[in-house]
Design a protein around this motif. Structure first.
Motif, PDB file in Angstrom:
ATOM      1  N   TYR A  40       6.230  24.869  28.382  1.00  0.00           N
ATOM      2  CA  TYR A  40       6.291  23.992  29.555  1.00  0.00           C
ATOM      3  C   TYR A  40       7.690  23.416  29.823  1.00  0.00           C
ATOM      4  O   TYR A  40       8.071  23.282  30.990  1.00  0.00           O
ATOM      5  N   GLY A  86       9.643  24.991  32.500  1.00  0.00           N
ATOM      6  CA  GLY A  86       9.105  24.894  33.849  1.00  0.00           C
ATOM      7  C   GLY A  86       7.673  25.396  33.864  1.00  0.00           C
ATOM      8  O   GLY A  86       7.322  26.313  33.117  1.00  0.00           O
ATOM      9  N   PRO A  87       6.825  24.824  34.713  1.00  0.00           N
ATOM     10  CA  PRO A  87       5.412  25.202  34.685  1.00  0.00           C
ATOM     11  C   PRO A  87       5.143  26.658  35.053  1.00  0.00           C
ATOM     12  O   PRO A  87       4.248  27.282  34.477  1.00  0.00           O
ATOM     13  N   ARG A 136       0.628  20.932  39.308  1.00  0.00           N
ATOM     14  CA  ARG A 136       1.830  20.632  38.517  1.00  0.00           C
ATOM     15  C   ARG A 136       2.451  19.277  38.846  1.00  0.00           C
ATOM     16  O   ARG A 136       3.032  18.643  37.969  1.00  0.00           O
ATOM     17  N   ASN A 137       2.352  18.816  40.079  1.00  0.00           N
ATOM     18  CA  ASN A 137       2.938  17.527  40.453  1.00  0.00           C
ATOM     19  C   ASN A 137       1.943  16.378  40.348  1.00  0.00           C
ATOM     20  O   ASN A 137       2.296  15.235  40.632  1.00  0.00           O
ATOM     21  N   ARG A 138       0.719  16.676  39.947  1.00  0.00           N
ATOM     22  CA  ARG A 138      -0.325  15.661  39.878  1.00  0.00           C
ATOM     23  C   ARG A 138      -0.708  15.280  38.444  1.00  0.00           C
ATOM     24  O   ARG A 138      -1.297  14.227  38.220  1.00  0.00           O
ATOM     25  N   ASP A 153       0.204  15.355  34.054  1.00  0.00           N
ATOM     26  CA  ASP A 153       1.244  15.494  33.032  1.00  0.00           C
ATOM     27  C   ASP A 153       1.035  16.802  32.264  1.00  0.00           C
ATOM     28  O   ASP A 153       0.065  17.530  32.484  1.00  0.00           O
ATOM     29  N   ARG A 154       1.950  17.091  31.383  1.00  0.00           N
ATOM     30  CA  ARG A 154       1.966  18.364  30.653  1.00  0.00           C
ATOM     31  C   ARG A 154       0.644  18.664  29.940  1.00  0.00           C
ATOM     32  O   ARG A 154       0.092  19.758  30.033  1.00  0.00           O
ATOM     33  N   LEU A 212      -2.330  19.027  32.428  1.00  0.00           N
ATOM     34  CA  LEU A 212      -2.176  20.291  33.148  1.00  0.00           C
ATOM     35  C   LEU A 212      -2.589  21.450  32.237  1.00  0.00           C
ATOM     36  O   LEU A 212      -3.284  22.371  32.681  1.00  0.00           O
TER      37      LEU A 212
END
Length: 129
Positions: A34, A37-38, A94-96, A98-99, A102
């Protein structure tokens, strides 16, 4: 008849162990990759996990001597929607999240899609050419 049942049980155990291992491996690879980048993470995780899963299916879960051979074409047909669902889940979440959330969300979506799609693909008759 009894030997056939025992063989089926062993195949189920191998399939279950494989499933458990890749249920952990795929999301683990995504989580570890991660920081790159996702989208890189989902690509790396999908490529590595599916390559290893295909090899595992061919050699361990469904060996050729058992009269069934996992073909690359059928495996790709079963894995493609799973991979696509992972990429789409990353795109939308991805913008909503956390790691970690997700990772769990993508894994859950991929497992659901994988289960349904594999049931369909592997329920189709195998044609011999």
């Amino acid at each position: 008849m009894e030997a056939e049942i025992e063989s089926g049980r062993r195949a189920f155990v191998r399939f279950s162990l494989s499933g458990a291992a890749f249920t952990i491996l795929g999301p683990g690879l995504f989580w570890l990759a991660y920081p790159l980048g996702p989208f890189v993470a989902v690509t790396v995780a999908e490529l590595i996990a599916h390559a290893l899963r295909f090899i595992t299916f061919r050699r361990f879960v469904f060996p050729a001597k058992k009269e069934y051979r996992v073909s690359l074409a059928r495996y790709v047909a079963s894995a493609l929607p799973v991979s696509l669902s992972g990429v789409l889940a990353v795109a939308f979440l991805r913008n909503r999240l956390d790691r970690t959330m997700l990772t769990f969300s993508v894994a859950t979506i991929s497992m659901g899609v994988g289960f349904l799609w594999s049931r369909f693909v592997y329920s189709q008759p195998v044609t011999k050419r």
